[in-house]
Motif scaffolding. Structure first.
Motif, short mmCIF file in Angstrom:
data_model
loop_
_atom_site.label_atom_id
_atom_site.label_comp_id
_atom_site.label_asym_id
_atom_site.label_seq_id
_atom_site.Cartn_x
_atom_site.Cartn_y
_atom_site.Cartn_z
N LEU A 141 34.58 37.52 47.77
CA LEU A 141 34.68 36.20 47.15
C LEU A 141 34.82 35.11 48.22
O LEU A 141 34.14 34.07 48.18
CB LEU A 141 35.87 36.18 46.20
CG LEU A 141 36.26 34.84 45.56
CD1 LEU A 141 35.09 34.24 44.81
CD2 LEU A 141 37.45 35.04 44.62
N ALA A 166 37.02 35.76 39.37
CA ALA A 166 37.91 36.92 39.41
C ALA A 166 38.15 37.48 38.02
O ALA A 166 38.11 38.69 37.80
CB ALA A 166 39.22 36.54 40.07
N CYS A 221 39.24 42.69 40.74
CA CYS A 221 39.51 41.26 40.91
C CYS A 221 40.68 40.76 40.07
O CYS A 221 41.28 39.73 40.41
CB CYS A 221 38.27 40.44 40.57
SG CYS A 221 36.93 40.60 41.77
N THR A 231 46.59 38.44 41.43
CA THR A 231 45.50 37.46 41.48
C THR A 231 45.97 36.05 41.20
O THR A 231 45.66 35.11 41.95
CB THR A 231 44.40 37.84 40.47
OG1 THR A 231 43.95 39.17 40.72
CG2 THR A 231 43.22 36.88 40.58
N SER A 235 37.53 42.83 47.34
CA SER A 235 37.05 41.82 46.38
C SER A 235 37.31 40.41 46.89
O SER A 235 36.47 39.52 46.74
CB SER A 235 37.73 42.03 45.02
OG SER A 235 37.37 43.29 44.47
N TRP A 236 38.49 40.19 47.48
CA TRP A 236 38.79 38.87 48.04
C TRP A 236 37.88 38.57 49.22
O TRP A 236 37.38 37.45 49.36
CB TRP A 236 40.25 38.77 48.45
CG TRP A 236 40.54 37.61 49.38
CD1 TRP A 236 41.00 37.66 50.65
CD2 TRP A 236 40.37 36.21 49.07
NE1 TRP A 236 41.13 36.40 51.18
CE2 TRP A 236 40.74 35.48 50.23
CE3 TRP A 236 39.93 35.52 47.96
CZ2 TRP A 236 40.71 34.09 50.30
CZ3 TRP A 236 39.88 34.12 48.01
CH2 TRP A 236 40.27 33.42 49.16
N LEU A 287 43.99 41.48 42.81
CA LEU A 287 42.82 41.21 43.63
C LEU A 287 42.86 42.09 44.86
O LEU A 287 43.75 41.96 45.71
CB LEU A 287 42.80 39.73 44.02
CG LEU A 287 41.62 39.23 44.86
CD1 LEU A 287 40.32 39.34 44.06
CD2 LEU A 287 41.86 37.79 45.29
#
Length: 546
Positions: free
Chosen positions: A60, A40, A48, A117, A56-57, A52
């Motif tokens: 990931l 991240a 990220c 994040t 993006s999460w 976040l």
């Protein structure tokens, strides 16, 4: 070591309602979370870090941690329920979500959401609280292999309910403090093995994130402050290694200062138990609100037997409520609540005001829960029925049997006002779309949707002030049709009696037969006990009632 002027403790809420009461997937083990943190930070320009985004999460979680999209959204949504927007913004999001006409449109709206994040990483780490052991999860490959079978999210841990034990909260943080700090370090502060050294520095933003778990006070001031504000106090700099020029802390000094300052939570569950409250025989009600008014109250009710408890008060507003070992009872808590845990109860009905974060039902038999709530989860229940209005999928964890889900079917005068206070709307409503987080039953037969033929509305039998006069959001059409048909049957019966031309004596005999049959029904269904319990006790009676 002397604790010094600052006293720190572990916040109750991250463990009480933040940690899903089930062991997490091995793919959320600390080893992988450290890699996720580095990933991240390295992609700050891709949504990220420091916040976040949901896309993006999702990338990931699904692409690197190999979680399913549903589980990825579950944790993202759990965090937002705990640390998310204000009630007003919650209502705005509910309106946006309800207006989406397709999965693609919903995903587009979700892509606008983001979380802090570092705090989200801490939230994910706290999920280890319900793990059997961290020993195996501390070791792992670079990324989890698709061939590696991940244990079910909600396998039984074999332990009791740790969520309501602040000593367990403290022990967890003390045992894993260095691991937690390493999770928050910038990549250049870690060795090639992803661990810290004696020269590692902790950023101020990392300590701010750690305020998610820790808070405290200075001496006996009585003012509760987040960790980072206490850490920045000038007298503490020599102890925690803070440098104003670099705005960083020496990791060894910070860890030492935290350990020496950590103590039992003076605002936690132990205080609630010691505060006591009303009790009759074995029945007990304890509340911390009068002792620590600056935090969300803790209310604990236990050992109610064949009693009716009805409460609506400022003491309950925003409270975390624990209801334990209540049998053959009816409990009405008609105020906006923060969370509710119902444990080891049987043959009882619980009517709750709107619950802002979560309702968790565990180890219960034949209970009925009626609530508007943000989240419902259940584990090790048998023969329980849930009448809910909820914007999230109910979570079926492990060990459940014969679960019935049904639409929310009651109201009280202040209900809609209380819903607005905690940011809950009538749409979306996922009461009928539970999520089998652990498929230990093998299939979906662990639950059913209550058949309309078994559905009856529920009347809250108390007079209160307020404007709500009907069930918020109404009922699904198939349930409305059954109620309408029953009303028509009553009218037909009344017309038949009227047109029968019965004599006065025949009318009396018919009335007697109907009353006898009604009494038999009351006894058979257990409603006789409920009606009897609503009669105000005689002066001097020891019955515990609201």
């Amino acid at each position: 070591m002397a604790a010094g002027p600052v006293r720190l403790w572990v916040r109750t809420e991250p463990f009480l309602v933040g940690a899903l009461p089930a062991p997490p997937p091995t793919r959320l083990a600390p080893h992988y979370l450290r890699k996720a943190a580095a990933y991240a930070r390295a992609r700050a320009d891709q949504g990220c870090f420091p916040r976040l985004s949901w896309p993006s999460w999702r990338h990931l979680a699904c692409g690197k941690l190999l979680l399913s999209p549903d589980i990825a959204w579950l944790y993202f949504e759990l965090y937002r329920g705990l640390r998310g927007p204000s009630p007003t913004l919650r209502l705005r999001w509910a309106e946006t979500e309800a207006a989406c006409s397709s999965a693609e449109e919903l995903e587009s709206e979700r892509s606008k959401l983001s979380v802090d994040t570092l705090q989200f990483l801490l939230f994910l780490y706290v999920q280890q609280f319900h793990n059997v052991s961290l020993r195996r999860s501390l070791l792992g490959d670079e990324w989890p292999s698709p061939r590696t079978k991940s244990p079910c999210l909600s396998e039984k841990s074999g332990t009791g309910n740790k969520s309501w034990d602040d000593q367990e909260h403290l022990a967890f943080v003390q045992s894993h403090l260095l691991d937690i700090l390493e999770l928050l370090l910038e990549p250049e502060q870690l060795s090639t093995s992803s661990h810290s050294s004696c020269s590692s520095l902790v950023s101020l933003e990392a300590v701010c994130a750690l305020s998610f778990l820790l808070e405290g006070t200075v001496s006996n001031s009585g003012t509760v402050c987040p960790l980072h504000k206490l850490a920045l106090r000038q007298p503490c700099h020599g102890l925690n290694g803070y440098s104003k020029s670099s705005r960083t802390f020496s990791l060894p000094k910070l860890e030492s200062w935290l350990r020496s300052s950590l103590s039992a939570n003076p605002l936690g569950i132990t205080v609630c138990v010691n505060a006591g409250g009303g009790s009759t025989r074995k029945a007990k009600i304890a509340c911390s609100a009068r002792v620590v008014p600056e935090v969300s109250p803790l209310v604990m009710m236990s050992h109610m037997y064949k009693q009716t408890v009805a409460k609506s008060s400022d003491t309950l507003v925003g409270a975390h409520v624990s209801i334990c070992r209540c049998h053959d009872s009816f409990i009405y808590l008609l105020s906006p609540l923060r969370s509710v845990t119902i444990e080891k109860c049987r043959n009882s009905t619980f009517v709750l005001g709107p619950v802002e974060v979560s309702v968790h039902v565990q180890s219960c038999d034949n209970v009925k829960v009626i609530a508007v709530c943000y989240r419902l989860s259940l584990s090790s229940t048998k023969g329980c029925t849930f009448h809910t209005l909820t914007p999230t999928q109910p979570l079926i964890l492990s060990g459940n049997q014969e679960v019935s889900f049904a639409p929310f079917h009651t109201h009280y005068p202040m209900l809609e006002d209380h819903m607005a206070q905690v940011g809950l709307a009538t749409l979306p409503n996922y009461w009928d779309s539970p999520m089998l987080v652990c498929r230990d039953s093998g299939d979906t037969s662990v639950f059913r949707l209550l058949p309309p033929s078994d559905f009856y509305t529920f009347v809250i039998p108390f007079v209160m002030e307020g404007d709500t006069t009907e069930t918020p959001g109404g009922l699904p059409q198939e349930y409305q049709r059954v109620l309408k048909k029953r009303k028509q049957m009553v009218k037909v019966w009344q017309r038949m009696v009227k047109e029968a031309g019965l004599s006065r004596d025949q009318t009396k005999r018919l009335q007697a037969v109907v009353e006898d049959k009604f009494y038999e029904w009351l006894v058979q269904t257990g409603n006789r006990q409920q009606l009897d319990s609503l009669v105000p006790p005689a002066l001097g009676s020891k019955q515990a009632a609201g």
